[in-house]
Scaffold this motif. Structure first.
Motif, PDB file in Angstrom:
ATOM      1  N   ARG A  66     -14.704   5.764  24.062  1.00 42.36           N
ATOM      2  CA  ARG A  66     -13.517   4.897  23.904  1.00 42.36           C
ATOM      3  C   ARG A  66     -13.021   4.923  22.471  1.00 42.36           C
ATOM      4  N   THR A  79     -12.663  -0.678  29.298  1.00 45.74           N
ATOM      5  CA  THR A  79     -11.454  -0.511  30.100  1.00 45.74           C
ATOM      6  C   THR A  79     -10.253  -1.214  29.474  1.00 45.74           C
ATOM      7  N   GLN A  80     -10.482  -1.995  28.419  1.00 47.78           N
ATOM      8  CA  GLN A  80      -9.387  -2.725  27.783  1.00 47.78           C
ATOM      9  C   GLN A  80      -8.412  -1.757  27.113  1.00 47.78           C
ATOM     10  N   LYS A  81      -7.146  -2.160  27.008  1.00 49.22           N
ATOM     11  CA  LYS A  81      -6.105  -1.221  26.572  1.00 49.22           C
ATOM     12  C   LYS A  81      -6.095  -0.954  25.078  1.00 49.22           C
ATOM     13  N   ASP A  82      -6.670  -1.830  24.262  1.00 45.23           N
ATOM     14  CA  ASP A  82      -6.695  -1.567  22.824  1.00 45.23           C
ATOM     15  C   ASP A  82      -8.095  -1.770  22.283  1.00 45.23           C
ATOM     16  N   THR A  86      -9.583  -5.265  21.254  1.00 46.17           N
ATOM     17  CA  THR A  86     -10.113  -6.077  22.345  1.00 46.17           C
ATOM     18  C   THR A  86     -11.451  -5.537  22.826  1.00 46.17           C
ATOM     19  N   THR A  99      -0.538  -0.021  14.623  1.00 48.23           N
ATOM     20  CA  THR A  99      -0.879  -0.524  15.963  1.00 48.23           C
ATOM     21  C   THR A  99      -0.716  -2.016  16.036  1.00 48.23           C
ATOM     22  N   ASP A 104      -5.493   8.567  19.727  1.00 51.24           N
ATOM     23  CA  ASP A 104      -4.240   7.852  19.996  1.00 51.24           C
ATOM     24  C   ASP A 104      -3.640   7.217  18.749  1.00 51.24           C
ATOM     25  N   GLU A 133      -4.936   4.698  17.015  1.00 55.11           N
ATOM     26  CA  GLU A 133      -5.278   3.283  16.853  1.00 55.11           C
ATOM     27  C   GLU A 133      -6.083   3.048  15.582  1.00 55.11           C
TER      28      GLU A 133
END
Length: 206
Positions: free
Chosen positions: A143, A80-83, A86, A206, A150, A152
């Motif tokens: 994920r 659930t972390q945004k990047d 992490t 990023t 995205d 990343e």
């Protein structure tokens, strides 16, 4: 003349019983742990054990689910972390902390235990762990695929291979923890893995 009072079942701490039972199962396997072993180690009568858990198999199933589900929660929270940096860091570091929890509150890692070679009439340990591992892997893969989309990760990153790398490291950390490797050493390995992944795969934008 006073009537004698009937004896009451001995009160016990359910969490402690499950922990102590898990230690036996993890060390000896399901087949190698007799009901007599359990009652002696847990300080319970056979009737009390059956009343609380239904059977030896029922106690084994509750022990597996109690401690194995902790691994799923690590992934559930991490993805659930945004990047992605992490996400991977949290999976590796939290796994090390889970594998090396103090022995008075944790029975050890199921993955590296004798219980993995056994099954019961109510729970096939290998099948259950395969389902758990599969859930974790699918959650991480989804994920990572999102991170690729995205931007990343560098173009052309193989999401499945990266997922496999992270999972292989997690499993290796588990084995080493079971062999007694210090938490500090495992954390160093986890941190180096994280740095190498981020250095080679994370997009410089990023």
């Amino acid at each position: 003349m006073s009537q004698p009072t009937r004896g009451r079942p001995r009160a016990f701490d359910r969490d402690r019983v499950i922990l102590d039972a898990a230690r036996l199962f993890w060390r000896r396997g399901y087949s190698g742990t007799s009901t007599r072993d359990l009652t002696a180690a847990l300080g319970l009568s056979t009737s009390s054990l059956y009343a609380a858990f239904g059977s030896k198999a029922g106690l084994f199933e509750e022990a597996v689910r109690t401690y194995a589900e902790r691994y799923r929660e690590i992934y559930r929270q991490a993805v659930t972390q945004k990047d992605l940096r992490t996400v991977i860091d949290q999976i590796l570091i939290d796994s090390v902390h889970e594998f090396t929890r103090p022995s008075d509150v944790h029975p050890g890692c199921l993955l590296s235990s004798a219980a993995m070679t056994d099954s019961t009439s109510t729970l096939d340990t290998n099948t259950y762990y395969a389902e758990l591992h599969g859930w974790n892997e699918r959650a991480l893969l989804a994920r990572i695929e999102r991170a690729v989309q995205d931007g990343e990760l560098v173009a052309g990153t193989d999401a499945a291979a990266l997922t496999g790398l992270v999972q292989s490291v997690v499993h290796g950390l588990s084995v080493r923890a079971n062999l007694g490797t210090a938490r500090e050493d495992l954390l160093a390995t986890a941190q180096l893995t994280h740095e190498l992944i981020c250095r080679h795969l994370t997009s410089p934008t990023t």
